[in-house]
Enzyme design. Structure first.
Site, PDB file in Angstrom:
ATOM      1  N   GLU A 166      -7.134  -2.621 -19.811  1.00  0.00           N
ATOM      2  CA  GLU A 166      -6.053  -3.400 -20.411  1.00  0.00           C
ATOM      3  C   GLU A 166      -6.271  -4.835 -19.967  1.00  0.00           C
ATOM      4  OE1 GLU A 166      -1.630  -2.203 -20.082  1.00  0.00           O
ATOM      5  OE2 GLU A 166      -2.766  -0.610 -19.098  1.00  0.00           O
ATOM      6  N   ARG A 191      -9.300   8.289  -8.532  1.00  0.00           N
ATOM      7  CA  ARG A 191      -9.414   6.835  -8.378  1.00  0.00           C
ATOM      8  C   ARG A 191     -10.139   6.513  -7.091  1.00  0.00           C
ATOM      9  NH1 ARG A 191      -5.454   4.465 -11.715  1.00  0.00           N
ATOM     10  NH2 ARG A 191      -5.591   2.401 -10.815  1.00  0.00           N
ATOM     11  N   LYS A 234      -3.501  -3.764 -10.325  1.00  0.00           N
ATOM     12  CA  LYS A 234      -3.465  -5.113 -10.886  1.00  0.00           C
ATOM     13  C   LYS A 234      -2.094  -5.754 -10.726  1.00  0.00           C
ATOM     14  CE  LYS A 234      -5.521  -3.658 -14.679  1.00  0.00           C
ATOM     15  NZ  LYS A 234      -5.948  -3.581 -16.078  1.00  0.00           N
TER      16      LYS A 234
HETATM   17  P1  ATP Z   1      -4.454  -0.776 -12.108  1.00  0.00           P
HETATM   18  O1  ATP Z   1      -3.551   0.369 -11.793  1.00  0.00           O
HETATM   19  O2  ATP Z   1      -5.286  -1.227 -10.995  1.00  0.00           O
HETATM   20  O3  ATP Z   1      -3.759  -1.892 -12.784  1.00  0.00           O
HETATM   21  P2  ATP Z   1      -5.277   0.387 -14.504  1.00  0.00           P
HETATM   22  O4  ATP Z   1      -5.677   1.815 -14.481  1.00  0.00           O
HETATM   23  O5  ATP Z   1      -3.966   0.051 -15.071  1.00  0.00           O
HETATM   24  O6  ATP Z   1      -5.523  -0.210 -13.095  1.00  0.00           O
HETATM   25  P3  ATP Z   1      -6.922  -0.321 -16.678  1.00  0.00           P
HETATM   26  O7  ATP Z   1      -7.252  -1.663 -17.159  1.00  0.00           O
HETATM   27  O8  ATP Z   1      -6.036   0.534 -17.514  1.00  0.00           O
HETATM   28  O9  ATP Z   1      -6.337  -0.494 -15.237  1.00  0.00           O
HETATM   29  O10 ATP Z   1      -8.227   0.475 -16.277  1.00  0.00           O
HETATM   30  C1  ATP Z   1      -9.367   0.621 -17.051  1.00  0.00           C
HETATM   31  C2  ATP Z   1     -10.088   1.849 -16.585  1.00  0.00           C
HETATM   32  O11 ATP Z   1     -10.410   1.752 -15.215  1.00  0.00           O
HETATM   33  C3  ATP Z   1      -9.256   3.104 -16.755  1.00  0.00           C
HETATM   34  O12 ATP Z   1     -10.060   4.095 -17.357  1.00  0.00           O
HETATM   35  C4  ATP Z   1      -8.864   3.479 -15.367  1.00  0.00           C
HETATM   36  O13 ATP Z   1      -8.730   4.854 -15.248  1.00  0.00           O
HETATM   37  C5  ATP Z   1     -10.027   2.916 -14.534  1.00  0.00           C
HETATM   38  N1  ATP Z   1      -9.598   2.595 -13.180  1.00  0.00           N
HETATM   39  C6  ATP Z   1      -8.608   1.762 -12.812  1.00  0.00           C
HETATM   40  N2  ATP Z   1      -8.453   1.743 -11.472  1.00  0.00           N
HETATM   41  C7  ATP Z   1      -9.386   2.587 -10.970  1.00  0.00           C
HETATM   42  C8  ATP Z   1      -9.742   3.007  -9.661  1.00  0.00           C
HETATM   43  N3  ATP Z   1      -9.096   2.543  -8.584  1.00  0.00           N
HETATM   44  N4  ATP Z   1     -10.752   3.880  -9.525  1.00  0.00           N
HETATM   45  C9  ATP Z   1     -11.409   4.346 -10.602  1.00  0.00           C
HETATM   46  N5  ATP Z   1     -11.131   3.996 -11.856  1.00  0.00           N
HETATM   47  C10 ATP Z   1     -10.124   3.131 -12.059  1.00  0.00           C
HETATM   48 MG    MG Z   2      -3.506   0.949 -16.954  1.00  0.00          MG
END
Ligand code: ATP
Ligand code: MG
Length: 566
Positions: free
Chosen positions: A36, A262, A272
């Site tokens: 995102e 994760r 984020k």
């Molecule tokens: P955050 O919670 O840090 O804001 P998010 O999951 O909302 O992260 P996205 O932009 O939706 O962030 O993530 C893009 C991809 O990265 C998704 O497929 C998500 O599952 C993966 N991802 C995000 N954080 C992690 C992590 N700590 N370890 C592994 N994969 C991750």
């Molecule tokens: Mg997300």
């Protein structure tokens, strides 16, 4: 071992292998990394990126970079560009495979209409609060909305009006008609569309309704040709909804969702939302502050892409939640930098030394090796003269036992130079040592045959007449608690007030005048350093990492304590 070998046997690859062997999707493999665009990428994302892109490579498939841009208020083109830059840095490309969920907005709209026509979606006119109350809880089933049985015609008309801007935000939503009593809350008539009267960074004012994440994400996967939709464990409970969309909509391609755990790191936060708080509230300089766990932050700090990939490979892919010691990330980096970084001398906190018996106007250029075990990296010359700087803490007036450095009457070797002896100490009014007077033994030059006399200690030094003065930024953990997310109250109370130390008058050997912005050095005994890319005139060096892990013991203790508790 390369990253591929190390993680070739993880469960995700096993599933994909079995799928291709069974001829699913005609053996085709397509993945996507779907951020995102609402913040910068962090090391956790690197795990997902490596997994998605490496798997596509290994199975001769394709990986898309898809921006899941369904939330126009929080998204920004700045983030899109930053994410692309991070991916390039990691060494991945997406030629012709760049997409946006917003590319599919028209198709998603049509698919929503399809659901309405099939009696599988309806316009609900309850407020969000009322919807929440009727949703039930983990224990109690939800209740049907009074609007659930609207006629298809009415639903179609209302949905069209929602899209054409007739209603205000919050007046109506479109919901899937699934099961308000499902034990899985995600299946209790999830919202598919909401009204948002805001412009979108890519579609401008074309839309005033926007699809919800689950709907948009699933169908973008399906429409794009994704075969394996890899995501993190928090989406496990969403998988039944993912599959419901695929079953109930006319899409030919049915991707398979697989969840993995994760990546979390100790002494840091990785969401984020939290990282953006640190930026917005001024705890750090920006998203690319070298203390941030963002890819842009650690890049600026001097991390290499190879060390990140190495680390991700070592962590592996499982379904088990785990929090990795920051030290193990740093060790991957140390291993690489130890191999590649040329050695240099820098005196962080200088103390002036006068060599009394060295001629006033003489100077010598001494040979110094660029790498202890890579002779092919050659040597450089470092100047020696009557006035030098040594590290203040390499001198003690009252040395503790076993102190192997300089003190009154004691000899040390200046690395690549001579043996010197401290003869007298000059102090300022406050009693602080400001200068040492030493003598040198001209028969002890290192590398020469007669220079082999042994003394207990060897220290580094620079010529005071030739040294260049630079700012050094030394970093420490951004948080003092091993799990700042999991403590009581606000995670920001655990911020380390001493995470950045700025040294203003460090003295560097003159060859560093020509350091290039992306060159990494080992300043002997002090750590690995690289020029700060954001500094003007390249006058600041960032310490990427120290030579040894001074936190290892503290981290071990924290782990032992937390395993005792659980
Ligand atoms: P955050 O919670 O840090 O804001 P998010 O999951 O909302 O992260 P996205 O932009 O939706 O962030 O993530 C893009 C991809 O990265 C998704 O497929 C998500 O599952 C993966 N991802 C995000 N954080 C992690 C992590 N700590 N370890 C592994 N994969 C991750
Ligand atoms: Mg997300």
């Amino acid at each position: 071992m390369d990253i591929e070998e190390k993680i070739s046997k993880d469960f995700v690859r096993q599933i994909i292998e079995a799928d291709t062997a069974a001829g699913k999707n005609d053996g085709r493999v397509q993945t996507r990394f779907p951020p995102e665009p609402n913040g910068y990428l962090h090391i956790g994302h690197a795990k997902a990126i490596c997994l998605d892109f490496e798997i596509a490579n290994e199975f001769a498939g394709q990986c898309y970079l898809r921006f899941d841009d369904t939330n126009p208020e929080k998204e920004d083109i700045e983030y899109v560009e930053a994410i692309k830059e991070d991916l390039r840095w990691l060494g991945y490309s997406w030629d012709g495979r760049l997409s946006y969920a917003s590319d599919y907005f028209s198709k998603l709209y049509d698919l929503a209409i399809h659901l309405i026509r099939e009696g599988k979606a309806y316009v609900d006119s309850l407020s969000s609060e009322e919807i929440r109350l009727l949703r039930g809880t983990l224990k109690d089933p939800g209740k049907n909305s009074p609007y659930r049985d609207r006629s298809t015609e009415e639903n179609l008309a209302l949905f069209a009006e929602m899209a054409s801007g007739v209603f205000e935000e919050g007046e109506h939503v479109l919901r899937a008609k699934i099961d308000m009593t499902s034990p899985n809350i995600n299946l209790r008539d999830p919202t598919l569309y909401r009204i948002r009267k805001v412009s979108h960074q890519r579609t401008g004012d074309k839309w005033c309704i926007y699809p919800m994440y689950d709907f948009a994400h699933t169908l973008s996967d399906a429409l794009e040709g994704t075969t394996h939709s890899l995501c993190t464990l928090e989406f496990e409970d969403h998988r039944p909804l993912y599959e419901w969309f695929l079953e109930n909509l006319p899409v030919a391609n049915k991707p398979r969702q697989i969840e993995f755990s994760r990546l979390n790191l100790m002494f840091t936060v990785m969401s984020k939302r939290k990282l953006s708080q640190l930026v917005d509230e001024g705890y750090v300089e920006g998203w690319n502050d070298p203390r941030m766990p963002t890819l842009s932050g650690i890049r600026r700090r001097g991390y290499t892409a190879a060390s990140i990939k190495d680390f991700i490979g070592r962590v592996g892919v499982t379904k088990k939640d785990n929090t990795i010691e920051l030290g193990s990330l740093e060790n991957c980096l140390r291993e690489e930098l130890n191999e590649i970084a040329p050695r240099r001398f820098a005196v962080l906190r200088p103390l002036k030394v006068i060599i009394e018996n060295y001629p006033e106007d003489k100077e010598e250029w001494l040979d110094a090796s660029n790498h202890p075990n890579r002779p092919e990296l050659g040597t450089r010359q470092i100047p020696f003269c009557k006035e030098l700087y040594i590290e203040s803490d390499d001198f003690r007036e009252d040395p503790p036992r076993k102190f192997r450095r300089l003190s009154p009457g004691v000899e040390v070797r200046l690395r690549y130079g001579y043996i010197i002896k401290c003869e007298s100490v000059i102090k300022d009014k406050s009693g602080k040592v400001v200068q040492l007077h030493c003598t040198y033994d001209s028969a002890t030059q290192s590398g020469t045959e007669q220079g082999q006399r042994k003394v207990k200690g060897t220290i580094h030094w620079v010529s005071a007449r030739h040294a260049i003065c630079r700012d050094l930024h030394l970093y420490d953990r951004l948080f003092v608690a091993p799990n700042p997310d999991k403590g009581d109250g606000d995670f920001k109370q655990y911020i380390n007030p001493d995470s950045l130390e700025i040294l203003k008058n460090s003295m560097l050997e003159p060859s560093l005048e020509n350091a290039k912005p992306d060159e990494r050095f080992q300043f002997e005994r002090q750590g690995y350093f690289m020029i700060d890319s954001e500094a003007s005139e390249q006058t600041v060096f960032n310490r990427t990492v120290t030579l040894r892990d001074s936190w290892a013991k503290i981290e071990r203790q924290a782990i032992t304590q937390s395993t005792k508790k659980s």
